[in-house]
Design a protein around this motif. Structure first.
Motif, short mmCIF file in Angstrom:
data_model
loop_
_atom_site.label_atom_id
_atom_site.label_comp_id
_atom_site.label_asym_id
_atom_site.label_seq_id
_atom_site.Cartn_x
_atom_site.Cartn_y
_atom_site.Cartn_z
N MET A 1 0.82 -1.20 0.00
CA MET A 1 0.00 0.00 0.00
C MET A 1 0.86 1.26 0.00
SD MET A 1 -2.98 -1.14 2.69
CE MET A 1 -3.73 0.48 2.61
N LYS A 2 1.95 1.25 0.81
CA LYS A 2 2.82 2.42 0.86
C LYS A 2 3.52 2.64 -0.48
CE LYS A 2 5.03 2.98 4.64
NZ LYS A 2 5.99 2.82 5.76
N LEU A 3 4.01 1.56 -1.10
CA LEU A 3 4.65 1.68 -2.42
C LEU A 3 3.66 2.16 -3.48
CD1 LEU A 3 6.93 -1.50 -2.45
CD2 LEU A 3 7.65 0.87 -2.20
N SER A 4 2.43 1.67 -3.38
CA SER A 4 1.41 2.11 -4.34
C SER A 4 1.13 3.61 -4.18
CB SER A 4 0.13 1.31 -4.15
OG SER A 4 -0.90 1.75 -5.01
N GLN A 5 1.06 4.06 -2.90
CA GLN A 5 0.85 5.49 -2.66
C GLN A 5 2.03 6.32 -3.16
OE1 GLN A 5 0.23 6.38 1.44
NE2 GLN A 5 -0.21 8.55 1.11
N GLN A 6 3.27 5.85 -2.90
CA GLN A 6 4.45 6.56 -3.39
C GLN A 6 4.50 6.57 -4.92
OE1 GLN A 6 7.81 4.72 -1.51
NE2 GLN A 6 7.40 5.61 0.51
N ARG A 7 4.05 5.48 -5.53
CA ARG A 7 4.01 5.45 -6.99
C ARG A 7 3.06 6.50 -7.53
NH1 ARG A 7 0.76 3.39 -10.72
NH2 ARG A 7 -0.59 2.50 -9.10
N ARG A 8 1.89 6.62 -6.89
CA ARG A 8 0.95 7.65 -7.32
C ARG A 8 1.54 9.05 -7.11
NH1 ARG A 8 -2.79 4.15 -4.77
NH2 ARG A 8 -2.79 5.48 -2.92
N GLN A 9 2.23 9.25 -5.96
CA GLN A 9 2.84 10.55 -5.71
C GLN A 9 3.93 10.86 -6.75
OE1 GLN A 9 4.23 10.43 -1.68
NE2 GLN A 9 2.19 10.60 -0.78
N LEU A 10 4.75 9.87 -7.08
CA LEU A 10 5.79 10.08 -8.09
C LEU A 10 5.16 10.36 -9.45
CD1 LEU A 10 8.40 7.32 -7.13
CD2 LEU A 10 8.60 9.78 -6.82
N ALA A 11 4.07 9.67 -9.76
CA ALA A 11 3.39 9.95 -11.03
C ALA A 11 2.85 11.38 -11.06
CB ALA A 11 2.26 8.94 -11.24
N GLU A 12 2.31 11.85 -9.91
CA GLU A 12 1.82 13.23 -9.86
C GLU A 12 2.98 14.22 -9.99
OE1 GLU A 12 -0.30 13.57 -6.23
OE2 GLU A 12 -2.00 12.30 -6.87
N ILE A 13 4.11 13.92 -9.32
CA ILE A 13 5.28 14.81 -9.44
C ILE A 13 5.79 14.83 -10.87
CG2 ILE A 13 7.69 15.11 -8.72
CD1 ILE A 13 6.89 14.00 -5.99
N ARG A 14 5.82 13.68 -11.51
CA ARG A 14 6.27 13.63 -12.91
C ARG A 14 5.33 14.43 -13.80
NH1 ARG A 14 6.87 8.18 -16.68
NH2 ARG A 14 7.42 9.28 -18.62
N SER A 15 4.02 14.26 -13.58
CA SER A 15 3.06 15.02 -14.39
C SER A 15 3.21 16.52 -14.16
CB SER A 15 1.64 14.57 -14.05
OG SER A 15 0.68 15.32 -14.76
N ARG A 16 3.41 16.91 -12.87
CA ARG A 16 3.60 18.34 -12.58
C ARG A 16 4.89 18.87 -13.19
NH1 ARG A 16 2.73 17.93 -7.65
NH2 ARG A 16 4.83 17.89 -6.80
N MET A 17 5.95 18.05 -13.15
CA MET A 17 7.22 18.47 -13.76
C MET A 17 7.08 18.61 -15.27
SD MET A 17 9.98 16.22 -11.57
CE MET A 17 11.36 16.84 -12.54
N ARG B 1 4.30 19.37 -16.86
CA ARG B 1 3.56 20.61 -17.10
C ARG B 1 4.44 21.83 -16.90
NH1 ARG B 1 -0.39 17.88 -14.00
NH2 ARG B 1 0.09 19.22 -12.22
N ASP B 2 5.26 21.81 -15.83
CA ASP B 2 6.16 22.95 -15.60
C ASP B 2 7.17 23.09 -16.72
OD1 ASP B 2 4.82 23.36 -13.24
OD2 ASP B 2 6.31 22.35 -11.99
N TYR B 3 7.67 21.95 -17.21
CA TYR B 3 8.65 22.01 -18.31
C TYR B 3 8.02 22.60 -19.56
CZ TYR B 3 11.70 20.39 -22.05
OH TYR B 3 12.48 20.32 -23.16
N LEU B 4 6.80 22.14 -19.88
CA LEU B 4 6.13 22.69 -21.06
C LEU B 4 5.83 24.17 -20.88
CD1 LEU B 4 3.64 19.75 -21.84
CD2 LEU B 4 5.78 20.30 -23.00
N MET B 5 5.42 24.55 -19.66
CA MET B 5 5.14 25.96 -19.41
C MET B 5 6.40 26.81 -19.54
SD MET B 5 3.54 27.64 -15.95
CE MET B 5 5.00 27.15 -15.02
N LEU B 6 7.51 26.32 -18.94
CA LEU B 6 8.77 27.07 -19.04
C LEU B 6 9.28 27.10 -20.48
CD1 LEU B 6 10.64 25.79 -15.86
CD2 LEU B 6 9.60 28.02 -16.21
N THR B 7 9.11 26.00 -21.20
CA THR B 7 9.53 25.97 -22.60
C THR B 7 8.76 27.00 -23.42
OG1 THR B 7 10.07 23.62 -22.40
CG2 THR B 7 9.80 24.51 -24.63
N ALA B 8 7.44 27.03 -23.22
CA ALA B 8 6.64 28.01 -23.96
C ALA B 8 7.00 29.44 -23.56
CB ALA B 8 5.15 27.75 -23.70
N ARG B 9 7.24 29.64 -22.25
CA ARG B 9 7.57 30.98 -21.78
C ARG B 9 8.89 31.46 -22.37
NH1 ARG B 9 7.97 31.47 -15.49
NH2 ARG B 9 5.79 30.81 -15.74
#
Length: 305
Positions: free
Chosen positions: A81-97, A99-107
């Motif tokens: 359960m803990k690994l599954s939660q960390q996997r979801r958190q890492l997936a969210e961090i990757r998705s946020r990164m 989005r930030d990369y695309l935003m910075l690239t466009a900027r």
């Protein structure tokens, strides 16, 4: 001493002894039978005890193994359960990164495109005197004789000297203006060459111990809501190799961010121009302007020891 002869009948005694012998024999047989029964009872009791002890031992071991299996199963389930939660958190961090990369690239794409356009406009502004001179003044000077040829025959002889003086005066004025334009262009070109010579290096750098000043841009931003910060260094790879970026980061730690004394008017003008040319709604423009005016820009400066 007197001697007395007695005759004693031993038959009763013998009979009794025979009876005692029979009883002793029966007793011996009973003792042997009892001993066999006792041995058998002891053997049965020992087998029963051993069986019960073995059964209890195996039950205890089985119970302990079952408890350990249950505990390990619970630990494994909690780790899963803990690994599954960390996997979801890492997936969210990757998705946020991403989005930030695309935003910075466009900027930064917009920023560098705007810089390219500004450089093109500045280069055109620097070359404009030459273009005006080549496109307008030269054509005007080359067309002047053909335009003025018809004016001389139509004049009287007494007005010819005055006409020639007027033409020479106009020619001198135009020549002076052309010379002044060339002088302004040459002066601006010399100033630009001097400024470029002060900025650029005279020759490529070699691997030595000389100190060289090169322009770099350091940006520090918040990575997430926890306050983690990321520092990025932007520079020309020809002047500042990527291997020196870590040295620049170490030097940046010896400095502190301070608010500048004066706001950059170029930055404010560029932002207002982008905001005016944007196709967003008025509400979005007002919010963007409020956020821009509320942002406190800072720059690096050496710490005071």
């Amino acid at each position: 001493m007197a001697r007395i002869d007695c005759v004693v009948d031993t038959q009763p005694m013998a009979s009794e002894l025979s009876s005692v012998s029979n009883h002793v024999t029966g007793t011996t047989a009973a003792v042997v039978a009892m001993k066999a029964a006792v041995l058998k009872a002891e053997s049965d009791a020992a087998d029963h005890i051993v069986s019960n002890v073995n059964r209890g031992f195996y039950s205890l071991i089985h119970s302990q193994i079952s408890q350990k299996i249950a505990k390990l199963t619970s630990d494994v389930d909690s780790w899963v359960m803990k690994l599954s939660q960390q996997r979801r958190q890492l997936a969210e961090i990757r998705s946020r990164m991403e989005r930030d990369y695309l935003m910075l690239t466009a900027r930064y794409t917009k920023l560098f495109n705007r810089l390219n356009r500004n450089l093109i406009d500045r280069i055109y502004a620097l070359d404009k005197p030459v273009i005006d001179f080549a496109g307008k003044e030269m054509d005007r000077e080359s067309n002047r004789p053909s335009q003025l040829t018809a004016t001389v025959p139509t004049m009287q002889k007494e007005a010819l000297t005055t006409s020639q003086r007027l033409l020479m005066s106009s020619l001198k004025h135009d020549s002076r203006r052309a010379i002044r334009a060339m002088d302004s262009y040459l002066r601006a070109l010399a100033e630009q060459d001097a400024l470029t010579a002060r900025i650029l290096l005279p020759k490529p750098l070699k691997a030595d111990s000389r100190s060289v000043m090169a322009p770099v841009m350091i940006m520090e931003m918040n990575f997430d809501n926890s306050g983690s910060k990321v520092t990025k260094v932007f520079s020309d790879e020809d002047l500042v190799p990527a291997a020196h970026a870590e040295q620049i980061r170490r030097a940046q730690k010896l400095m502190e961010w301070t608010a500048p004394q004066f706001a950059s008017q170029d930055l404010v003008g560029d932002f207002n121009g982008m905001l005016a040319s944007s196709s967003a709604s008025d509400r979005v423009k007002r919010t963007a302007y409020q956020l821009f005016t509320a942002t406190a820009f800072q720059s690096l400066s050496p710490t005071q020891s």
